[in-house]
Design a protein around this motif. Structure first.
Motif, PDB file in Angstrom:
ATOM      1  N   THR A 185       0.838  -1.197   0.000  1.00  0.00           N
ATOM      2  CA  THR A 185       0.000   0.000   0.000  1.00  0.00           C
ATOM      3  C   THR A 185       0.873   1.248   0.000  1.00  0.00           C
ATOM      4  O   THR A 185       2.043   1.219   0.371  1.00  0.00           O
ATOM      5  CB  THR A 185      -0.924   0.030   1.232  1.00  0.00           C
ATOM      6  N   LEU A 215       1.370   5.173   1.358  1.00  0.00           N
ATOM      7  CA  LEU A 215       1.005   6.170   2.370  1.00  0.00           C
ATOM      8  C   LEU A 215       0.898   7.561   1.764  1.00  0.00           C
ATOM      9  O   LEU A 215       0.065   8.369   2.189  1.00  0.00           O
ATOM     10  CB  LEU A 215       2.045   6.182   3.490  1.00  0.00           C
ATOM     11  N   TYR A 240      -4.973  -1.875  15.092  1.00  0.00           N
ATOM     12  CA  TYR A 240      -4.802  -0.779  14.129  1.00  0.00           C
ATOM     13  C   TYR A 240      -3.318  -0.491  13.964  1.00  0.00           C
ATOM     14  O   TYR A 240      -2.551  -0.539  14.934  1.00  0.00           O
ATOM     15  CB  TYR A 240      -5.505   0.488  14.606  1.00  0.00           C
ATOM     16  N   GLN A 241      -2.948  -0.196  12.727  1.00  0.00           N
ATOM     17  CA  GLN A 241      -1.570   0.172  12.434  1.00  0.00           C
ATOM     18  C   GLN A 241      -1.498   1.674  12.152  1.00  0.00           C
ATOM     19  O   GLN A 241      -2.375   2.244  11.493  1.00  0.00           O
ATOM     20  CB  GLN A 241      -1.058  -0.605  11.222  1.00  0.00           C
ATOM     21  N   TYR A 242      -0.454   2.314  12.675  1.00  0.00           N
ATOM     22  CA  TYR A 242      -0.273   3.758  12.552  1.00  0.00           C
ATOM     23  C   TYR A 242       1.051   4.041  11.849  1.00  0.00           C
ATOM     24  O   TYR A 242       2.034   3.324  12.052  1.00  0.00           O
ATOM     25  CB  TYR A 242      -0.276   4.420  13.933  1.00  0.00           C
ATOM     26  N   ALA A 268      -1.258   8.545   9.591  1.00  0.00           N
ATOM     27  CA  ALA A 268      -2.181   7.601   8.953  1.00  0.00           C
ATOM     28  C   ALA A 268      -2.464   6.422   9.867  1.00  0.00           C
ATOM     29  O   ALA A 268      -1.688   6.101  10.767  1.00  0.00           O
ATOM     30  CB  ALA A 268      -1.593   7.109   7.629  1.00  0.00           C
ATOM     31  N   ARG A 269      -3.605   5.765   9.615  1.00  0.00           N
ATOM     32  CA  ARG A 269      -3.928   4.526  10.321  1.00  0.00           C
ATOM     33  C   ARG A 269      -4.747   3.630   9.403  1.00  0.00           C
ATOM     34  O   ARG A 269      -5.337   4.078   8.412  1.00  0.00           O
ATOM     35  CB  ARG A 269      -4.723   4.807  11.602  1.00  0.00           C
ATOM     36  N   ARG A 270      -4.773   2.337   9.752  1.00  0.00           N
ATOM     37  CA  ARG A 270      -5.654   1.400   9.065  1.00  0.00           C
ATOM     38  C   ARG A 270      -6.009   0.274  10.028  1.00  0.00           C
ATOM     39  O   ARG A 270      -5.224  -0.086  10.910  1.00  0.00           O
ATOM     40  CB  ARG A 270      -4.991   0.823   7.814  1.00  0.00           C
ATOM     41  N   ASP A 310      -7.975   0.266   3.747  1.00  0.00           N
ATOM     42  CA  ASP A 310      -7.051   1.242   3.218  1.00  0.00           C
ATOM     43  C   ASP A 310      -6.655   2.209   4.337  1.00  0.00           C
ATOM     44  O   ASP A 310      -7.304   2.285   5.383  1.00  0.00           O
ATOM     45  CB  ASP A 310      -7.689   2.020   2.067  1.00  0.00           C
ATOM     46  N   TRP A 311      -5.601   2.957   4.073  1.00  0.00           N
ATOM     47  CA  TRP A 311      -5.134   3.941   5.044  1.00  0.00           C
ATOM     48  C   TRP A 311      -6.062   5.160   5.090  1.00  0.00           C
ATOM     49  O   TRP A 311      -6.521   5.636   4.052  1.00  0.00           O
ATOM     50  CB  TRP A 311      -3.730   4.413   4.684  1.00  0.00           C
ATOM     51  N   GLU A 312      -6.328   5.630   6.291  1.00  0.00           N
ATOM     52  CA  GLU A 312      -6.919   6.944   6.498  1.00  0.00           C
ATOM     53  C   GLU A 312      -5.785   7.879   6.914  1.00  0.00           C
ATOM     54  O   GLU A 312      -4.891   7.470   7.648  1.00  0.00           O
ATOM     55  CB  GLU A 312      -7.949   6.930   7.623  1.00  0.00           C
ATOM     56  N   THR A 313      -5.837   9.127   6.479  1.00  0.00           N
ATOM     57  CA  THR A 313      -4.742  10.027   6.812  1.00  0.00           C
ATOM     58  C   THR A 313      -5.224  11.460   6.969  1.00  0.00           C
ATOM     59  O   THR A 313      -6.248  11.852   6.405  1.00  0.00           O
ATOM     60  CB  THR A 313      -3.640   9.980   5.739  1.00  0.00           C
TER      61      THR A 313
END
Length: 519
Positions: free
Chosen positions: A26, A28, A54-56, A75-77, A84-87
């Motif tokens: 993915t 970033l 959750y991954q940051y 970002a996190r997912r 998908d990543w939110e940022t």
């Protein structure tokens, strides 16, 4: 904003007989087009971490209207749903220095769910931010917006230490790094560790701070590495399974550079002045330090009233000339130098360190003491014996990247990954496995530009305790994809056995999720 997913059919991978499979790749965000790397540096501990499913991740992202300005992007997912990543971006702070020291590092408190950032640091005042409590404790019900960091903004001190003299403790800061403290039994325990250098290249000291989630405040442990006309460059900080903290480092001697422009890089105080590979450990969160043989060489706090009860078997204290224990580790401290490596010996600073499940300490660095620059593996056995082994120039099977023949004096640094037992298949008798993530430093042409004209190939080698960590062999390679220095999510590897690698690839900052169960 949702960040893109790159389908697997776009991956260009080298097929190997064993071991590692790409699960997902993915993006970033775009990597800023700067001369010096702002994302993906070996001392960036950590730009990616996992808590509560959750991954940051963090990175610098260019301002949409002005590419000479960068903003911190967070970002996190959710891992369970392969989301998908939110940022979001913190646009209230402008990063403008094109300086490879000024990365972002992140820590997450499991106790109160706060996210901590330290960033844009090279001999300047501390830049620190902390989120609201609970953000990482209950992520599914926490909207992911920049409001989680409001309203405090960027701080030039650590909360709880407002009374400390900022010009003494929070100025001339470089290389901040967070580390999660292993859980203990106390309900009021600290769970996050911050280490940073105060002072410049060749003239600096390293300090330790602890964060206690119950109070939301930091406390100062103290200065543990004191430079004496030099400074220490640590390879890393790692806790073992028993909660003992291990640190290795090299020293860099000071060279007078008065009148020279050294604002961005080290100038004459460069890696040619590095020397020696040193080691110490602490069993009380950095307050007391011991050398390789358990001798107490520094006590940051007043001496305990019952010293003998706290000392390992057969250990003795090393007292200073006045009969007391020194307050810091200094270059002359007894028993800290494991390998004497001379200046101009090719050792680099801040390459890699890890500790495996059995408590063995592993260090990756490089030397040219034989006339050829080579990667070296230094490791401490469970009986405190150190071994130094050069990675073989010829591998079986051969490396398509000729990876062990590419290290250069200041080339991209690698990482070591100690696979937890849960990550290597289902057979718990499988020998302990150590991975080396090695970026290629081979030049692509006659230009000597170490950033734009160097290979981006990446290889992963493996070795085992059963082979005395001499049986290095290739388990995975790509011909391109690593334009900076590889980093990885240590917490996710322990949680679910997936190795998430943080890479800069062809103008993008990416995360590659690797299944290492077949190694």
């Amino acid at each position: 904003m949702m960040l893109s997913f790159i389908p697997l059919f776009l991956l260009e991978l080298c097929a190997l007989a064993e071991g590692i499979r790409v699960i997902r790749k993915t993006t970033l965000g775009a990597d800023p087009q700067t001369v010096n790397r702002l994302n993906g540096e070996s001392f960036q501990q950590d730009p990616i971490t996992t808590l509560n499913g959750y991954q940051y991740a963090v990175l610098w992202a260019s301002d949409s209207a002005n590419a000479s300005v960068r903003h911190a992007s967070v970002a996190r997912r959710a891992l369970s749903a392969s989301s998908d990543w939110e940022t979001f971006r913190l646009t209230d702070y402008n990063q403008t220095d094109d300086d490879g020291h000024n990365v972002i590092t992140m820590g997450v408190s499991r106790g109160d769910g706060t996210i901590h950032l330290a960033f844009d640091q090279h001999d300047n005042n501390l830049n620190y931010r902390v989120s609201r409590a609970g953000v990482a404790s209950n992520p599914a019900n926490t909207p992911w917006t920049s409001d989680i960091f409001a309203p405090a903004g960027t701080l030039d001190h650590l909360p709880g230490l407002e009374t400390l003299n900022k010009s003494t403790y929070f100025s001339n800061v470089t290389y901040p790094r967070f580390l999660s403290v292993p859980p203990r039994n106390a309900s009021d325990e600290a769970d996050l560790f911050l280490e940073l250098r105060v002072g410049r290249s060749g003239l600096g000291d390293d300090w330790i701070y602890l964060y206690t989630p119950q109070t939301g405040a930091w406390s100062q442990v103290g200065r543990y590495l004191e430079g004496v006309n030099n400074n220490a460059y640590i390879n890393g900080l790692d806790f073992d399974a028993q909660g003992v903290l291990h640190v290795t480092w090299t020293y860099r001697d000071y060279v007078n550079d008065v009148g020279q422009n050294v604002a961005v890089e080290a100038g004459p105080n460069g890696p040619e002045n590095n020397h020696d590979m040193n080691y110490a450990h602490s069993s009380d969160l950095g307050r007391t330090w011991r050398n390789n043989w358990g001798q107490r060489i520094a006590s940051l706090d007043p001496a305990p009233t019952n010293v003998s009860a706290q000392m390992p078997a057969n250990a003795i204290d090393i007292s200073d000339a006045d009969g007391g224990i020194p307050r810091t580790i200094v270059p002359a401290s007894a028993g800290i130098t494991m390998f004497g490596i001379p200046k101009y010996g090719g050792i680099l600073n801040q390459e890699a360190q890890t500790v495996d499940d059995e408590g063995r300490v592993h260090v990756l660095n490089r030397e040219n003491t034989t006339g050829t620059e080579r990667w070296y593996h230094y490791w401490r056995s469970t009986s405190a014996h150190w071994t130094r082994t050069a990675l073989p120039l010829t591998l079986d099977p051969p490396s398509v990247n000729n990876i062990t023949q590419t290290p250069t004096v200041i080339g991209k640094r690698g990482k070591l990954v100690a696979l937890p037992a849960s990550a290597t298949q289902t057979d718990t008798s499988t020998p302990a496995t150590l991975l080396a993530l090695l970026p290629s430093n081979a030049l692509l042409g006659p230009s000597s530009d170490a950033f734009t004209n160097v290979s981006t190939a990446l290889s992963i080698l493996a070795s085992t305790a059963a082979g005395h960590f001499r049986d290095w062999h290739v388990v995975w390679e790509v011909p391109r994809g690593c334009g900076a220095e590889p980093l990885f999510d240590r917490t996710r590897l322990q949680a679910d056995g997936v190795l998430s690698v943080y890479l800069v690839n062809e103008g993008e900052v990416q995360v590659w999720d690797l299944d290492v169960s077949g190694v």
